[in-house]
Design an enzyme around this catalytic site. Sequence first.
Site, PDB file in Angstrom:
ATOM      1  N   MET A   1      -8.842   2.991 -14.173  1.00  0.00           N
ATOM      2  CA  MET A   1      -8.769   3.105 -12.708  1.00  0.00           C
ATOM      3  C   MET A   1      -7.560   2.361 -12.140  1.00  0.00           C
ATOM      4  O   MET A   1      -7.150   2.617 -11.022  1.00  0.00           O
ATOM      5  CB  MET A   1     -10.044   2.560 -12.073  1.00  0.00           C
ATOM      6  CG  MET A   1     -11.248   3.453 -12.248  1.00  0.00           C
ATOM      7  SD  MET A   1     -12.516   2.900 -11.097  1.00  0.00           S
ATOM      8  CE  MET A   1     -13.925   3.794 -11.687  1.00  0.00           C
TER       9      MET A   1
ATOM     10  N   SER B   1       0.810  -1.222   0.000  1.00  0.00           N
ATOM     11  CA  SER B   1       0.000   0.000   0.000  1.00  0.00           C
ATOM     12  C   SER B   1       0.844   1.273   0.000  1.00  0.00           C
ATOM     13  O   SER B   1       1.814   1.402   0.753  1.00  0.00           O
ATOM     14  CB  SER B   1      -0.906   0.006   1.234  1.00  0.00           C
ATOM     15  OG  SER B   1      -1.599   1.229   1.299  1.00  0.00           O
ATOM     16  N   LYS B   2       0.434   2.232  -0.841  1.00  0.00           N
ATOM     17  CA  LYS B   2       1.095   3.538  -0.875  1.00  0.00           C
ATOM     18  C   LYS B   2       0.464   4.501   0.131  1.00  0.00           C
ATOM     19  O   LYS B   2       0.943   5.623   0.317  1.00  0.00           O
ATOM     20  CB  LYS B   2       0.968   4.160  -2.280  1.00  0.00           C
ATOM     21  CG  LYS B   2       1.668   3.394  -3.390  1.00  0.00           C
ATOM     22  CD  LYS B   2       1.604   4.223  -4.686  1.00  0.00           C
ATOM     23  CE  LYS B   2       1.904   3.426  -5.934  1.00  0.00           C
ATOM     24  NZ  LYS B   2       3.129   2.674  -5.945  1.00  0.00           N
ATOM     25  N   SER B   3      -0.640   4.086   0.765  1.00  0.00           N
ATOM     26  CA  SER B   3      -1.400   5.018   1.611  1.00  0.00           C
ATOM     27  C   SER B   3      -0.590   5.592   2.776  1.00  0.00           C
ATOM     28  O   SER B   3      -0.709   6.790   3.058  1.00  0.00           O
ATOM     29  CB  SER B   3      -2.671   4.338   2.127  1.00  0.00           C
ATOM     30  OG  SER B   3      -3.528   4.080   1.036  1.00  0.00           O
TER      31      SER B   3
ATOM     32  N   GLY C   1      -4.943   5.348 -12.868  1.00  0.00           N
ATOM     33  CA  GLY C   1      -5.669   5.614 -11.630  1.00  0.00           C
ATOM     34  C   GLY C   1      -4.827   6.096 -10.458  1.00  0.00           C
ATOM     35  O   GLY C   1      -5.334   6.157  -9.328  1.00  0.00           O
TER      36      GLY C   1
ATOM     37  N   THR D   1      -9.377  -1.394   2.219  1.00  0.00           N
ATOM     38  CA  THR D   1      -9.169  -1.774   0.823  1.00  0.00           C
ATOM     39  C   THR D   1      -9.493  -3.257   0.630  1.00  0.00           C
ATOM     40  O   THR D   1     -10.050  -3.904   1.530  1.00  0.00           O
ATOM     41  CB  THR D   1      -7.750  -1.368   0.349  1.00  0.00           C
ATOM     42  OG1 THR D   1      -7.664  -1.560  -1.058  1.00  0.00           O
ATOM     43  CG2 THR D   1      -6.660  -2.159   1.053  1.00  0.00           C
TER      44      THR D   1
ATOM     45  N   ASP E   1     -13.876   6.881  -3.109  1.00  0.00           N
ATOM     46  CA  ASP E   1     -13.280   6.446  -4.384  1.00  0.00           C
ATOM     47  C   ASP E   1     -13.847   7.220  -5.578  1.00  0.00           C
ATOM     48  O   ASP E   1     -13.110   7.680  -6.449  1.00  0.00           O
ATOM     49  CB  ASP E   1     -13.524   4.946  -4.599  1.00  0.00           C
ATOM     50  CG  ASP E   1     -12.650   4.085  -3.702  1.00  0.00           C
ATOM     51  OD1 ASP E   1     -11.520   4.492  -3.385  1.00  0.00           O
ATOM     52  OD2 ASP E   1     -13.101   2.983  -3.322  1.00  0.00           O
TER      53      ASP E   1
ATOM     54  N   GLY F   1     -17.656  -1.587 -17.193  1.00  0.00           N
ATOM     55  CA  GLY F   1     -17.694  -2.389 -15.980  1.00  0.00           C
ATOM     56  C   GLY F   1     -18.925  -2.062 -15.165  1.00  0.00           C
ATOM     57  O   GLY F   1     -19.486  -0.951 -15.293  1.00  0.00           O
TER      58      GLY F   1
ATOM     59  N   LYS G   1     -14.113  -4.037   1.598  1.00  0.00           N
ATOM     60  CA  LYS G   1     -14.970  -2.853   1.460  1.00  0.00           C
ATOM     61  C   LYS G   1     -16.452  -3.154   1.696  1.00  0.00           C
ATOM     62  O   LYS G   1     -17.194  -2.292   2.150  1.00  0.00           O
ATOM     63  CB  LYS G   1     -14.777  -2.206   0.079  1.00  0.00           C
ATOM     64  CG  LYS G   1     -13.412  -1.545  -0.076  1.00  0.00           C
ATOM     65  CD  LYS G   1     -13.282  -0.829  -1.407  1.00  0.00           C
ATOM     66  CE  LYS G   1     -11.893  -0.249  -1.576  1.00  0.00           C
ATOM     67  NZ  LYS G   1     -11.749   0.542  -2.802  1.00  0.00           N
TER      68      LYS G   1
HETATM   69  P1  ATR Z   1     -14.277  -4.429  -8.599  1.00  0.00           P
HETATM   70  O1  ATR Z   1     -14.560  -4.301  -7.143  1.00  0.00           O
HETATM   71  O2  ATR Z   1     -12.839  -4.266  -8.987  1.00  0.00           O
HETATM   72  O3  ATR Z   1     -15.202  -3.600  -9.438  1.00  0.00           O
HETATM   73  P2  ATR Z   1     -15.905  -6.711  -9.260  1.00  0.00           P
HETATM   74  O4  ATR Z   1     -17.022  -6.150  -8.441  1.00  0.00           O
HETATM   75  O5  ATR Z   1     -15.590  -8.168  -9.189  1.00  0.00           O
HETATM   76  O6  ATR Z   1     -14.535  -5.989  -8.928  1.00  0.00           O
HETATM   77  O7  ATR Z   1     -16.202  -6.301 -10.786  1.00  0.00           O
HETATM   78  C1  ATR Z   1     -15.304  -6.619 -11.827  1.00  0.00           C
HETATM   79  C2  ATR Z   1     -15.802  -5.983 -13.117  1.00  0.00           C
HETATM   80  O8  ATR Z   1     -14.827  -6.202 -14.138  1.00  0.00           O
HETATM   81  C3  ATR Z   1     -17.094  -6.534 -13.627  1.00  0.00           C
HETATM   82  O9  ATR Z   1     -17.779  -5.519 -14.346  1.00  0.00           O
HETATM   83  C4  ATR Z   1     -16.615  -7.646 -14.569  1.00  0.00           C
HETATM   84  O10 ATR Z   1     -17.546  -8.001 -15.568  1.00  0.00           O
HETATM   85  P3  ATR Z   1     -18.753  -9.021 -15.229  1.00  0.00           P
HETATM   86  O11 ATR Z   1     -19.796  -8.226 -14.492  1.00  0.00           O
HETATM   87  O12 ATR Z   1     -19.237  -9.496 -16.552  1.00  0.00           O
HETATM   88  O13 ATR Z   1     -18.152 -10.121 -14.379  1.00  0.00           O
HETATM   89  C5  ATR Z   1     -15.436  -6.956 -15.189  1.00  0.00           C
HETATM   90  N1  ATR Z   1     -14.380  -7.862 -15.718  1.00  0.00           N
HETATM   91  C6  ATR Z   1     -13.580  -8.672 -15.013  1.00  0.00           C
HETATM   92  N2  ATR Z   1     -12.689  -9.293 -15.821  1.00  0.00           N
HETATM   93  C7  ATR Z   1     -12.970  -8.872 -17.084  1.00  0.00           C
HETATM   94  C8  ATR Z   1     -12.424  -9.139 -18.373  1.00  0.00           C
HETATM   95  N3  ATR Z   1     -11.398  -9.985 -18.521  1.00  0.00           N
HETATM   96  N4  ATR Z   1     -12.941  -8.504 -19.440  1.00  0.00           N
HETATM   97  C9  ATR Z   1     -13.955  -7.647 -19.290  1.00  0.00           C
HETATM   98  N5  ATR Z   1     -14.545  -7.348 -18.099  1.00  0.00           N
HETATM   99  C10 ATR Z   1     -14.050  -7.947 -17.010  1.00  0.00           C
END
Ligand code: ATR
Length: 285
Positions: free
Chosen positions: A227, A22-24, A250, A69, A109, A134, A73
Amino acid sequence: MSVLTTTNIDHYCVFGNPIHHSKSPLIHAMFAEQTGQVIDYQTRLAPLDGFVETVRMFIAEGGRGANVTVPFKLEAFTLANQLSQRAQMAGAVNTLSFVDGKIIADNTDGIGLVRDITQNAATPLRGKRVLLLGAGGAARGALLPLLQEQPALLTIANRTLSKAQELQNVAQALSFADVVAKSWQQLDEASKQSFDVIINATSASLQSEVPPIPAHVFASTSLAYDMMYGDTVTSFNRYAQQCGAKTRDGLGMLIEQAAEAFFIWRGVRPDTTRVLAHFRTKGSV
Ligand code: ATR
């Protein structure tokens, strides 16, 4: 007397697992030095099945606040006695304040992301066309602060369309109408429209992958924002650069979310420009 209150320093920490990277601590030490605040900020490794106990122990020792983190969360959200609107919307918490026996929680965030884009990258979002890639925790955390900037359009695109639609529904329940949900395929099939700002909130860059989005979403004036950050340019930003867009990682978001947490705890806003310049090495605008 408890362990931490034996000095006049106010104690803070970041809980995570892993946390050694962590950089925090350094970021908050720089903020404290700059603003003349006397604080101590350390990392605390919480066992994967022992987050709540670790937080309680820190409170019992006299800790004043903490960041949270990965992967805690959501647990921090459940633990809180009081949640800010930002935390409620995000469904997750990254900042805790321990006040009069209560755990007060916030999520900085999203505002960190918005400040990095609008202030540090001097890219206004008001009236702009924004594409959010995402629909997981990171995207959800960014949703409210992004909408509060009043973009002309916010398109949420995700591998799993239903999750993008869930975020669209959350936004519409708050009377933000111009929010569209799309799958990758629908993004490709849409009219060849580009976006002013494209934000990668997927975790694809962690696996050095790039969401399969068409090149036409990027224009030469677009800002592509990942990010994620790292020592080298992220896979998403490399693709965006190949498509002719400006890019930013990010790191600034990390520093801005920390600055907002520092402000919550100490009532003073640090100068993030100097701290960002210290950490910035390469690959971003
Ligand atoms: P975070 O807390 O980092 O947002 P998360 O809640 O698990 O982690 O969400 C990961 C996101 O990245 C999701 O939108 C996921 O898509 P899905 O909803 O279809 O699972 C997306 N994601 C993860 N790996 C991916 C990949 N290789 N290509 C495209 N989208 C990806």
